[in-house]
Scaffold this active site. Structure first.
Site, mmCIF file in Angstrom:
data_model
loop_
_atom_site.group_PDB
_atom_site.id
_atom_site.type_symbol
_atom_site.label_atom_id
_atom_site.label_comp_id
_atom_site.label_asym_id
_atom_site.label_seq_id
_atom_site.Cartn_x
_atom_site.Cartn_y
_atom_site.Cartn_z
ATOM 1 N N LYS A 41 22.801 36.094 39.135
ATOM 2 C CA LYS A 41 23.720 34.953 39.206
ATOM 3 C C LYS A 41 23.592 34.296 40.571
ATOM 4 C CE LYS A 41 28.682 33.904 38.565
ATOM 5 N NZ LYS A 41 30.015 34.485 38.316
ATOM 6 N N SER A 116 32.593 32.453 34.354
ATOM 7 C CA SER A 116 31.715 31.589 35.105
ATOM 8 C C SER A 116 30.252 32.019 35.082
ATOM 9 C CB SER A 116 32.189 31.544 36.559
ATOM 10 O OG SER A 116 32.058 32.824 37.161
ATOM 11 N N SER A 140 34.859 36.747 34.322
ATOM 12 C CA SER A 140 33.598 36.007 34.307
ATOM 13 C C SER A 140 32.387 36.784 33.826
ATOM 14 C CB SER A 140 33.300 35.458 35.693
ATOM 15 O OG SER A 140 33.994 34.263 35.862
HETATM 16 N N1 GLN Z 1 37.754 32.056 34.361
HETATM 17 C C1 GLN Z 1 38.375 32.653 35.505
HETATM 18 C C2 GLN Z 1 38.583 31.617 36.564
HETATM 19 O O1 GLN Z 1 38.279 30.497 36.318
HETATM 20 C C3 GLN Z 1 37.560 33.806 35.986
HETATM 21 C C4 GLN Z 1 36.484 33.451 36.915
HETATM 22 C C5 GLN Z 1 35.721 34.638 37.415
HETATM 23 O O2 GLN Z 1 35.915 35.768 36.951
HETATM 24 N N2 GLN Z 1 34.876 34.384 38.406
HETATM 25 O O3 GLN Z 1 39.022 31.891 37.627
#
Ligand code: GLN
Length: 454
Positions: A41, A116, A140
């Site tokens: 990532k 994400s 995420s």
């Molecule tokens: N969807 C969550 C957010 O927008 C989680 C993001 C993540 O785990 N990096 O914060």
């Protein structure tokens, strides 16, 4: 076809990779992972490669060093396929917040892959690598894993060093994996885990042979079903497949226990107060001076002498460099930390964090692991929630709690719904008890027809 070729073949359409290393600059050594390819990532540092974090701000930023987790994988013989697309600074649930374009779900290209770590989830699903690294601050890894039909594992906070991970919310951020198999998740975790003197929050605790847990019997394990995770809003097919997973565990001799996590209703609010607070502080470093894009403000009014103030440089760089969602979070975080509101929001949210953690500790006195849906729905349509941030945030309803409490959690594919979209079941265990996740995951996992998306 090699995995590098698979990555290339799909990229024009799916946009999962920001960079593919076709002339692989990171050769394999002999080691326990020498047959393994890994996608990373783009929030994790790899020396001399670009590190964009999905942001325009870091478009031309090259990393000076390699993240500990990546270095350990390379040291064990793994080869790096490329860097994957993501929501900007890991903020999002759909991968639509990337400055480099959205990522498509290979099971239905009109749908999001989740976020994400959407690019990593897709990379693992289409077979462009054995393991894709992701980060999980509030879901995420698990949410995109569920949407793309792969195993997504977020280990205990502190199991894997965060050195070289660009911070979003430091007390929540956790490195983990996407893979088609539990074996690859276990083997890579064995290599990445363990104390690192570059991250004082990495745990000084023994690293078990996670792959051995895959042949462990689950007989007699107590599986908690938290009632708060089975309320309204869950799609019927999701509910049914989780029910099937529960029956499989029962058939293997597990005992099913009804559990309550009474503070669950506060989880999403708690998460979005605390993580935006931490993000507003962490992202202060992106100011156009120390890192990334420097935007020069327009000439001063009235024919000024061309001197640009430092503050103007900050303001212009940050206005140009950050996308809408990142700005929204910085503003929210700054607000909850500001004098006058600190006690009402931030401090109170810290107390609620303790109560939520306490819920898990109490639950694990009655059971060995929890079983829940990973997400209430399967992958949603591209654009569907883009104009409604609250609807987007609510997609994290079942995943944020494990980060609030720091406990390990895993999403495993348990089948396809009636329209052919993958469904994930979430398992949550006690701090540092990832082995139980692997043992249970193996019993409920369903083999998905990956050949249809290759
Ligand atoms: N969807 C969550 C957010 O927008 C989680 C993001 C993540 O785990 N990096 O914060």
């Amino acid at each position: 076809m090699t995995q590098f070729e698979t990555a290339q073949k799909h990229n024009a359409e799916l946009n999962a990779f920001l960079e593919i290393f076709d002339e692989n600059p990171f050769p394999s050594h002999e080691g326990p992972l020498s047959n393994m390819t890994v996608a990373v990532k783009d929030v994790l540092a790899l020396k001399d490669a670009r590190l964009t974090c999905g942001s325009k701000f870091l478009e031309n930023f090259h990393s000076l060093y390699t993240a500990t987790c990546v270095e350990r994988l390379i040291g064990a013989g793994a080869r790096i396929v490329g860097k994957t697309n993501m929501d900007e600074f890991a903020m999002g649930s759909s991968n639509e917040n990337s400055a480099y374009g959205l990522v498509k779900n290979p099971w239905d290209k009109t749908r999001v892959p989740g976020g994400s770590s959407g690019g990593s989830a897709v990379a693992a699903a289409i077979g462009a690598c054995n393991v894709a690294l992701g980060t999980d601050t509030g879901g995420s890894i698990r949410q995109p894993a569920a949407f793309c039909g792969v195993v997504g594992h977020k280990p205990t906070y502190g199991r894997i060093s965060r050195y070289g991970l660009t911070a979003f919310a430091s007390s929540f951020d956790t490195v983990g994996t996407f893979s088609r198999t539990l074996e690859d998740a276990a083997k890579s975790l064995e290599v990445m885990s363990g104390f690192d003197e570059m991250d004082s929050t990495s745990a000084k605790i023994d690293v078990p042979k996670f792959s051995q847990a895959l042949s462990r019997s689950v007989k007699g394990l107590r599986i908690g079903i938290p009632k708060e995770y089975f309320g309204e809003g869950i799609e019927p097919d999701v509910r049914k497949l989780i029910e099937d997973a529960k029956k499989k565990l029962q058939a293997k001799g597990c005992e099913i226990v009804d559990i309550s996590l009474p503070h669950t209703k506060y989880c999403v609010a708690d998460y979005y107060i605390l993580t935006t607070a931490e993000a507003s502080s962490n992202l202060a470093r992106f100011d156009g001076i120390r890192y990334g894009r420097r935007a020069i403000p327009p000439p001063l009014e009235g024919g000024g002498k061309g001197v640009v103030s430092l503050e103007d440089t900050y303001r212009h760089s940050r206005s140009e460099g950050f996308g809408r969602e990142v700005k929204r979070r910085i503003m929210l975080g700054t607000y909850v930390l500001s004098a006058g509101y600190y006690d009402a929001y931030y401090k109170r949210a810290q107390k609620v964090r303790r109560l939520i953690t306490q819920d898990f500790i109490a639950a694990f006195e009655k059971c060995d692991a929890l079983l829940t849906p990973t997400t209430p729905t399967t992958a949603f349509k591209i654009g569907e929630k883009l104009s409604d941030p609250l609807a987007m945030y609510l997609n994290d309803i079942f995943t944020v709690s494990a980060n609030i409490a720091g406990v390990p959690a895993m999403s495993v594919p348990v089948g396809l719904d009636s329209t052919g979209l993958p469904v994930g079941a979430q398992l949550i265990a006690k701090h540092f008890d990832e082995e139980t996740l692997f043992a249970l995951g193996k019993e409920i996992m369903e083999q998905l027809p990956y050949s249809s998306i290759e």
